[in-house]
Write a protein that holds these residues in place. Structure first.
Motif, PDB file in Angstrom:
ATOM      1  N   LYS A 182      35.388 -73.531 -38.003  1.00 12.85           N
ATOM      2  CA  LYS A 182      36.645 -72.494 -38.367  1.00 12.85           C
ATOM      3  C   LYS A 182      36.862 -72.102 -36.395  1.00 12.85           C
ATOM      4  O   LYS A 182      35.817 -71.592 -36.151  1.00 12.85           O
ATOM      5  N   TYR A 183      38.148 -71.832 -36.845  1.00  9.68           N
ATOM      6  CA  TYR A 183      38.557 -71.549 -35.182  1.00  9.68           C
ATOM      7  C   TYR A 183      39.120 -70.294 -35.613  1.00  9.68           C
ATOM      8  O   TYR A 183      39.215 -69.749 -36.448  1.00  9.68           O
ATOM      9  N   LEU A 207      40.809 -63.099 -37.804  1.00  8.33           N
ATOM     10  CA  LEU A 207      41.673 -64.509 -38.714  1.00  8.33           C
ATOM     11  C   LEU A 207      40.398 -65.765 -38.494  1.00  8.33           C
ATOM     12  O   LEU A 207      39.545 -65.851 -37.591  1.00  8.33           O
ATOM     13  N   SER A 208      40.960 -66.631 -39.155  1.00  6.63           N
ATOM     14  CA  SER A 208      40.216 -67.574 -39.429  1.00  6.63           C
ATOM     15  C   SER A 208      41.173 -68.597 -39.787  1.00  6.63           C
ATOM     16  O   SER A 208      41.914 -68.502 -41.269  1.00  6.63           O
ATOM     17  N   CYS A 209      41.237 -70.067 -39.406  1.00  2.00           N
ATOM     18  CA  CYS A 209      41.756 -71.279 -39.281  1.00  2.00           C
ATOM     19  C   CYS A 209      41.367 -72.316 -38.885  1.00  2.00           C
ATOM     20  O   CYS A 209      39.650 -72.507 -38.323  1.00  2.00           O
ATOM     21  N   SER A 213      46.238 -69.808 -32.392  1.00  2.00           N
ATOM     22  CA  SER A 213      46.603 -69.871 -31.421  1.00  2.00           C
ATOM     23  C   SER A 213      48.525 -68.541 -31.919  1.00  2.00           C
ATOM     24  O   SER A 213      48.481 -67.549 -31.340  1.00  2.00           O
ATOM     25  N   ALA A 214      49.357 -69.167 -32.776  1.00  4.82           N
ATOM     26  CA  ALA A 214      49.871 -69.038 -33.513  1.00  4.82           C
ATOM     27  C   ALA A 214      49.761 -67.971 -34.461  1.00  4.82           C
ATOM     28  O   ALA A 214      51.000 -66.271 -33.847  1.00  4.82           O
ATOM     29  N   GLN A 215      49.212 -67.601 -35.343  1.00  5.95           N
ATOM     30  CA  GLN A 215      49.005 -66.422 -35.925  1.00  5.95           C
ATOM     31  C   GLN A 215      48.300 -65.175 -34.653  1.00  5.95           C
ATOM     32  O   GLN A 215      48.368 -63.948 -35.517  1.00  5.95           O
ATOM     33  N   MET A 216      47.496 -65.041 -33.610  1.00  5.49           N
ATOM     34  CA  MET A 216      47.144 -64.163 -32.867  1.00  5.49           C
ATOM     35  C   MET A 216      48.245 -63.663 -31.713  1.00  5.49           C
ATOM     36  O   MET A 216      47.386 -62.769 -31.021  1.00  5.49           O
ATOM     37  N   VAL A 240      37.472 -64.291 -29.530  1.00  8.53           N
ATOM     38  CA  VAL A 240      37.722 -66.129 -30.666  1.00  8.53           C
ATOM     39  C   VAL A 240      36.644 -66.581 -30.164  1.00  8.53           C
ATOM     40  O   VAL A 240      35.818 -67.247 -28.693  1.00  8.53           O
ATOM     41  N   LYS A 241      36.792 -67.302 -31.135  1.00  7.25           N
ATOM     42  CA  LYS A 241      35.427 -68.729 -31.400  1.00  7.25           C
ATOM     43  C   LYS A 241      35.728 -70.021 -31.477  1.00  7.25           C
ATOM     44  O   LYS A 241      36.330 -70.212 -32.620  1.00  7.25           O
TER      45      LYS A 241
END
Length: 678
Positions: free
Chosen positions: A91-92, A168-170, A177-180, A209-210
């Motif tokens: 995940k990002y 946050l996991s996407c 990017s939009a969430q953070m 950011v991972k």
């Protein structure tokens, strides 16, 4: 994959040891296996003014076009963002760390108190208003600081109230990017992000950011940093710590302003002591972005690339000449540390004119890859595992009576002999620094009042300086205006001390890893185990362990010295800061028409009365750090190696599991690794 395999083997061996009787040797071995785990990462700090292209550069280098949020020309990243590999899943992710509720409550109280005595034309007022409006809208103007910590304002971020990280996991970079964005950027265009009612960046300490599946970030963390400090005290402390831990720094500026843009050079000058003698930086890269842009050019022919490359080469030379003028900066760094790159993130991600190679993004990627490859985590782990398994297997074999006693006595004599040059080198360094600092104290006593006078009565435009001076004393001698460089009165007062040792300090504690501290004397320490293996073949496996243990302890101590030298160097300014605190507190309490005169008198009187002892205290504090370090290094080397000798050569191998198969497998991997590194 090799590291993963060896870690699995050692986990299996640890489980075997846990099933055995809890002897002194078994406890020692279990601790050694646990000590193999290290996750030291190389930090690359990315600096630059708003709009210079830092975010686009990071996105391009790691080939994640939509990862970090891009804004318009007025938007800016408001918090530190670390970018590293996600080694746990695909995940990002964004791990958001908040300041504590108490820290925010204290800051609100301080803000409200400040607003009572200021005007809305003040530079600081605009900063405060921007911060509070982001989080509370217009409500903050009518509320007390107590009311503003009401949990209703933080319903969307319960993690802030619970003092935990928000994760946050996407699935995609774009989604993350939009969430953070609300946690990292100022709202430059209030009407542009209709879905965002509250912006939480004022509460954020740091965002990590991972990124999954990224080879460039395996052992590296890229850190997007504000230029020269942070106006928030908590974030500024983290900023300083991260800057001091950077092994590489990228200063990012636009191509068309590369040499003339003062802010970039001011950033470089202001952080030089944090990076050099007060840090561990080895590489300074000046990166000129938007290198594909040529003003007023409508040419899209094949000749355009040639024009761009010619212009870029000229720009590199101009920047190098500017660097040559930074004489004080060069006290901390060699010429080899400095490189110039001209890059185009847009062209790299979507080629129109420049080839990928000529965008110079691949050069930065190669640099990161080399930094990754030179990171010796895998070799260190495998080497350590090979040593431990050799000891376990060797302990289970029969020993020749009397031979171990003879070998132990020889090794103990050799430890004492080898530690002698280490002690002498550290004693010599102490004497050199004592001489330098004695001169620094004399210069400080004779010149500090003139230095303070120049600060209190600056030349040129003095409009608004009363507000600046008030902010300096209110913040313990350090103030970061919204525009311009950080003001640090403590550093100004300690500058004669730091100047007196800069040259010798750099020689003694080189940041370059190929030459250790104190003229490499710790790296030269050797028990000559290679030759001993020929004579004492029956304990060859135990000697292999001692060989890896010796290397491990030398690496560990070199790292310890690197960490302590930062504390040592910065102790000079820290001691001055501590000596000035009561004076700052008194000066910060003044208000009214004669405020400026009272502040000046208070600071001048305190420095005049304290100069006879204040600078000597700073000198003694640094020398005491050096003395403590010497005692620690000698004791650690002696005790660790003697303990290892005792447990590997004087202890019998009862209750030891059979690890012959594991040793054979790790030995093979270790051999392959050594051959490839050579």
């Amino acid at each position: 994959m090799m590291l993963f395999d060896v870690k699995n083997i050692m986990a299996h061996v640890l489980a075997k040891l846990n099933d055995q009787e809890n002897t002194k040797l078994n406890a020692f071995l279990r601790n050694k296996i646990k000590d193999l785990e290290t996750d030291r990462r190389e930090l690359v700090g990315v600096f630059g003014k708003t709009g210079a292209g830092k975010t686009s550069l990071i996105n391009a280098v790691i080939e994640e076009k939509k990862l970090l949020p891009l804004g318009d020309v007025d938007a800016c990243t408001s918090v530190m963002i670390k970018v590293e590999a996600n080694m746990c899943n695909t995940k990002y992710e964004a791990h958001i760390e908040f300041i504590t509720r108490k820290e925010w409550k204290d800051e609100l109280w301080s803000i409200k108190h400040y607003l009572e005595v200021t005007t809305n034309e003040d530079d600081d007022y605009q900063n405060v208003a921007e911060k509070l409006s982001a989080l509370y809208g217009e409500e903050w103007k009518e509320k007390s600081s107590e009311e503003l910590v009401n949990p209703k304002y933080f319903r969307e971020i319960p993690e802030f109230l619970e003092a935990t990280k928000k994760i946050l996991s996407c699935e995609t970079a774009k989604e993350l990017s939009a969430q953070m964005i609300k946690y990292t950027r100022t709202d430059s265009n209030p009407g542009g992000e209709n879905s965002i009612k509250r912006w939480y960046w004022p509460l954020v300490k740091c965002v990590t950011v991972k990124v999954p599946h990224n080879n460039f970030l395996q052992h590296i963390t890229l850190v997007d940093l504000p230029g020269n400090g942070d106006r928030n005290k908590i974030r500024d402390t983290i900023w300083k710590r991260i800057v001091r831990d950077c092994s590489t720094v990228w200063i990012v500026t636009e191509m068309n302003r590369a040499a003339s843009e003062q802010e970039s050079w001011e950033i470089l000058k202001s952080i030089s002591s944090h990076l050099g003698n007060g840090g561990e930086c080895r590489y300074i890269h000046f990166i000129c972005t938007k290198s594909d842009v040529i003003e007023d050019s409508t040419d899209h022919s094949a000749d355009l690339e040639a024009k761009i490359l010619t212009r870029n080469n000229i720009a590199k030379e101009v920047v190098r000449k500017e660097f040559e003028k930074l004489h004080k900066f060069k006290k901390h760094f060699s010429d080899d540390s400095f490189q110039v790159y001209t890059v185009s993130s847009n062209e790299f991600l979507k080629t129109k004119v420049l080839s990928a190679e000529n965008t110079e993004i691949p050069k930065l990627q190669d640099f990161l890859q080399n930094l990754n490859d030179s990171h010796s985590e895998t070799l260190n782990y495998v080497s350590g595992a090979h040593g431990i398994l050799s000891l376990i297997h060797g302990a289970s074999l029969e020993k020749q009576p009397g031979r171990n006693k003879e070998l132990c006595e020889k090794l103990e004599r050799d430890i004492a002999l080898q530690l002698d040059p280490v002690q002498k080198a550290m004693e010599k360094a102490y004497q050199v620094f004592e001489t330098c600092l004695r001169e620094g104290v004399e210069k400080s006593i004779s010149s500090c009042e003139k230095k303070l006078h120049n600060f209190l009565f600056p030349r040129g435009n003095k409009e608004g300086y009363h507000g600046t001076l008030k902010s300096v004393v209110k913040n313990g001698g350090v103030y970061k205006p919204k525009k311009g460089k950080q003001i640090n009165l403590n550093m100004k007062l300690s500058s004669f001390l730091t100047d007196s040792i800069d040259e010798e300090f750099r020689k003694t504690f080189l940041n370059e890893r190929n030459c250790g501290p104190f003229n490499g004397v710790i790296d030269k320490f050797s028990l000559d185990t290679e030759n001993l293996m020929e004579k004492y073949k029956d304990v060859k496996l135990q000697l292999i362990f001692l060989q890896t243990e010796e290397e491990r302890i030398k690496k560990k101590l070199n790292k310890r010295i690197r960490d302590q030298k930062k504390i040592m160097y910065n102790s000079l300014t820290k001691t001055i800061e501590k000596s000035m605190q009561e004076c700052y507190k008194t000066a910060a309490g003044y208000s009214g028409p004669n405020m400026m005169e009272k502040i000046r008198k208070t600071l001048s009187r305190h420095v005049h009365r304290s100069k006879g002892t204040m600078f000597a205290k700073a000198k003694n504090a640094m020398l005491n750090h050096l003395l403590s370090l010497r005692v620690e290094i000698l004791k650690t080397m002696k005790d660790t190696l003697n303990n290892s000798i005792d447990l590997s050569l004087r202890t019998d191998g009862q209750a030891i599991p059979d690890v012959s198969a594991e040793l054979a497998e790790v030995k093979k991997i270790y051999k392959n690794l050594k051959n490839s590194s050579n």
